[in-house]
Design an enzyme around this catalytic site. Structure first.
Site, PDB file in Angstrom:
ATOM      1  N   LYS A  42       0.860  -1.335   0.020  1.00  0.00           N
ATOM      2  CA  LYS A  42      -0.020  -0.115  -0.017  1.00  0.00           C
ATOM      3  C   LYS A  42       0.873   1.261   0.080  1.00  0.00           C
ATOM      4  O   LYS A  42       1.878   1.518   0.908  1.00  0.00           O
ATOM      5  CB  LYS A  42      -0.897   0.153   1.182  1.00  0.00           C
ATOM      6  CG  LYS A  42      -1.974   0.991   1.059  1.00  0.00           C
ATOM      7  CD  LYS A  42      -3.134   0.935   2.221  1.00  0.00           C
ATOM      8  CE  LYS A  42      -2.689   0.992   3.567  1.00  0.00           C
ATOM      9  NZ  LYS A  42      -3.651   1.113   4.581  1.00  0.00           N
TER      10      LYS A  42
ATOM     11  N   ASP B 123     -12.969   1.240  11.895  1.00  0.00           N
ATOM     12  CA  ASP B 123     -13.454   1.530  10.446  1.00  0.00           C
ATOM     13  C   ASP B 123     -13.760   0.013   9.828  1.00  0.00           C
ATOM     14  O   ASP B 123     -12.963  -0.290   8.815  1.00  0.00           O
ATOM     15  CB  ASP B 123     -12.081   2.130   9.629  1.00  0.00           C
ATOM     16  CG  ASP B 123     -12.734   2.874   8.393  1.00  0.00           C
ATOM     17  OD1 ASP B 123     -14.164   3.052   8.310  1.00  0.00           O
ATOM     18  OD2 ASP B 123     -11.962   3.045   7.514  1.00  0.00           O
TER      19      ASP B 123
END
Length: 646
Positions: free
Chosen positions: A2, A139
């Site tokens: 990422k 989240d």
């Protein structure tokens, strides 16, 4: 791998500046037209802190490692139902993160049954984070919850992206559990105390104003309130309207928690429109209360079990024991919020319940059980003594011919060490006063509970006769055999036998104390040497249980040896036949009734539930193959313990 988007930090900083200016205006409007006292500037600061922290990928990697360690150390982590891709710290920086590759699909792309299964895993993981470890994923949106489709973890739930996490202090976790119980019981004063502890309400708030508003807003979501289900999304809208009237405030980390709960619930509702997250959280609430040694937890346990008259409700006790073992009622069986009276159709077996009650986990529950056992024994003894006394005139010998014309002779006086010789009538009124209406109802409910546990009609215990007693002794029900075998097996442990002995000693002491209080003197004075003899007898109960346990173990071992010999002999005979004959032999074995030991452990009648509902499993569910004799409990994706083959 990422990689952070170039310029992301500058863009986020500009957005936060604009939000800061807008929040200042919004806060003034809110304070002008509502009673809400939420510090929106602090909320935005918490949100900004989370965003900046999330920009640091090394921090995210450390969070993922910590979450894996915490879950592994928790009860949830004993299974392997969830996958957290682990980072490679050697190739991770603030803007680049390298971690384990996982191939999967989003939950929202799956069919409803798969969504229900995997959401159960996610729910168990989230509630463990929330109530047990105090470190939760902030989240859990659909992109961060994947079903693994390839590799050794295929079919499991993968939890991604730990950039946004939050910690919950221990005292706040306890206040959440307390608030859940007080809300389910409609204890508005207790709920206000919890809200003050959590920071939702100020310490000096006007309860006279707040309670009617809370009752109006929250009652529809509780048992019998009319709402189809407890839904956080609908509740949040109703709470928002309540802030017009009461000084309600949202602590900073609570906004992140509320967002996580609503997001996870939204995913679950896709797979099950009747999903109730709070109802499914009951086992976690029960275990949290039982494992806490504080005096507050003992009070919460009483709040769960006791009715308005200070007595344990049998259905609530059954539901609590099932929840403590991970069994919860189906959503269709519950009504609104957590339903303390909802007993699952397929509950815990007798062996599981007995083992749980004797375990260290139930140490806070045992004093309450001893108290209720004492009350039940006292009511039963008083009721049976009065019934027996009423029959005495019919049993007294009569003179021939004229006996029917004469009144029955009075019963002889009774000697009580503390009182001397007293008339039978006086002794009866002193030691066995008549039951009032509430006591009669409570005794009837206890009789039904015991009858369900034993698998016999309640009338067999309420009005026993010689025929019924002989049938119970010579042809015990499946539940009675299962209960006796479970007690004998478990009591073979020295620790378990000691717990049973201590409980029995305490019951005897409390019963004697009750009788002494009725007579207005100490129990030792009232009963004299008889009480000392009873104490000595009960104090040796652990030795007797140890002997029984050893004999049961020896009997079981001999049965296993005999069945093993027969099995090997059968196998030898079938090996000389054709392959088809061998398969046919195995097929017959699979359809044959299982041995009693395997039935008790693997697929026993669920007596805890049967005590409340009279539920008995069908005969078709009680047959096993010989390979199924070693069955072990496991935790499924829904957090419910089921039997799986070892």
């Amino acid at each position: 791998v990422k990689v952070q988007r170039p310029g992301a930090l500058a863009t986020i900083s500009k957005d936060l500046y604009v939000l800061r200016r807008a929040v200042g205006v919004y806060e003034q409007i809110i304070r002008r037209f509502t009673a809400q006292t939420t510090d929106y500037q602090q909320l935005l600061s918490t949100f900004a802190e989370g965003l900046y922290t999330e920009m640091d990928f090394r921090n995210e990697a450390l969070n993922a490692q910590r979450m894996r360690q915490l879950l592994d150390a928790s009860e949830f982590g004993r299974g392997t139902d969830i996958v957290i891709p682990q980072p490679n710290m050697d190739y991770t920086t603030r803007r680049v993160m390298t971690m384990q590759w996982v191939t999967g699909v989003k939950l929202t792309t799956l069919e409803a049954p798969e969504v229900r299964q995997l959401v159960g895993v996610g729910q168990a993981a989230f509630l463990t984070q929330l109530l047990e470890v105090g470190f939760f994923h902030g989240d859990p949106h659909p992109g961060n919850l994947l079903k693994v489709t390839e590799g050794p973890d295929a079919g499991k739930l993968a939890l991604l992206d730990f950039g946004l996490v939050a910690e919950i202090p221990s005292e706040d976790r306890e206040a959440m559990v307390s608030a859940t119980i007080h809300l389910a019981n409609r204890d508005w004063d207790g709920l206000i105390d919890d809200f003050i502890a959590l920071g939702f309400l100020p310490g000096g708030c006007d309860r006279g104003v707040i309670i009617p508003v809370m009752e109006r807003v929250l009652s529809p979501y509780l048992r019998g309130g009319g709402a189809k289900a407890f839904n956080f999304q609908a509740l949040s809208q109703d709470l928002l309207s309540a802030t017009l009237e009461i000084p309600f405030s949202v602590p900073p980390y609570m906004s992140l928690l509320a967002r996580s709960v609503v997001t996870l619930e939204g995913i679950a509702l896709v797979g099950d429109p009747g999903y109730q997250m709070v109802a499914q959280a009951y086992p976690f609430v029960v275990r949290k209360v039982l494992r806490n040694d504080s005096s507050g937890s003992a009070a919460l346990l009483r709040d769960i079990l006791y009715d308005g008259d200070g007595k344990v409700k049998p259905t609530r006790l059954s539901a609590l024991l099932n929840a403590g073992l991970g069994y919860v009622a189906d959503a269709k069986a519950t009504s609104g919020f957590i339903d303390f009276d909802a007993v699952p159709d397929d509950g815990a077996s007798v062996a599981e319940v007995v083992s749980f009650l004797l375990s260290d986990e139930a140490r806070e529950l045992r004093p309450l059980l001893v108290s209720q056992l004492t009350t039940g024994c006292d009511l039963l003894l008083r009721d049976r003594l009065r019934r027996a006394y009423a029959l005495l005139p019919t049993l007294a010998p009569r003179l021939p011919f004229v006996g029917a014309l004469l009144p029955p002779p009075p019963p002889p006086p009774i000697f009580l060490p503390g009182l001397g010789l007293v008339s039978a009538d006086k002794a009866l009124e002193l030691l066995a006063p008549p039951l009032n209406r509430n006591e009669e109802v409570y005794l009837a409910s206890l009789t039904e509970l015991i009858a369900g546990l034993m698998g016999v009609p309640a009338s067999d215990l309420d009005t026993p006769d010689i025929t019924r007693l002989l049938r119970l002794a010579t042809s015990p029900s499946e539940q009675v055999r299962e209960l006796s075998e479970a007690l004998a097996t478990i009591s073979g442990s020295t620790a378990n036998a000691s717990v049973i002995r201590d409980m029995a000693v305490e019951v005897v002491e409390q019963l004697a104390t009750k009788q002494g209080e009725r007579a207005g003197m100490g129990a030792d004075t009232l009963f004299g040497p008889g009480l000392a003899l009873a104490r000595r007898t009960v104090s040796r109960l652990d030795r007797a249980l140890a002997v029984v346990g050893r004999s049961v173990s020896a009997s079981s071992a001999s049965q296993r040896g005999g069945s093993s010999t027969a099995s090997s002999s059968g196998t030898s005979m079938s090996s000389t036949d054709e392959a088809g004959t061998t398969r046919s032999s195995r097929s017959r074995s699979a359809s044959a009734p299982a041995p009693a030991a395997a039935h008790t452990v693997g697929n026993g009648v669920h007596a805890v539930n049967g005590a409340a509902k009279g539920h008995v499993m069908s005969d078709s569910s009680m047959s096993h193959s010989s390979d199924e004799e070693s069955a072990s409990p496991a935790v499924t994706a829904t957090g419910k313990k089921e039997k799986v083959l070892a």
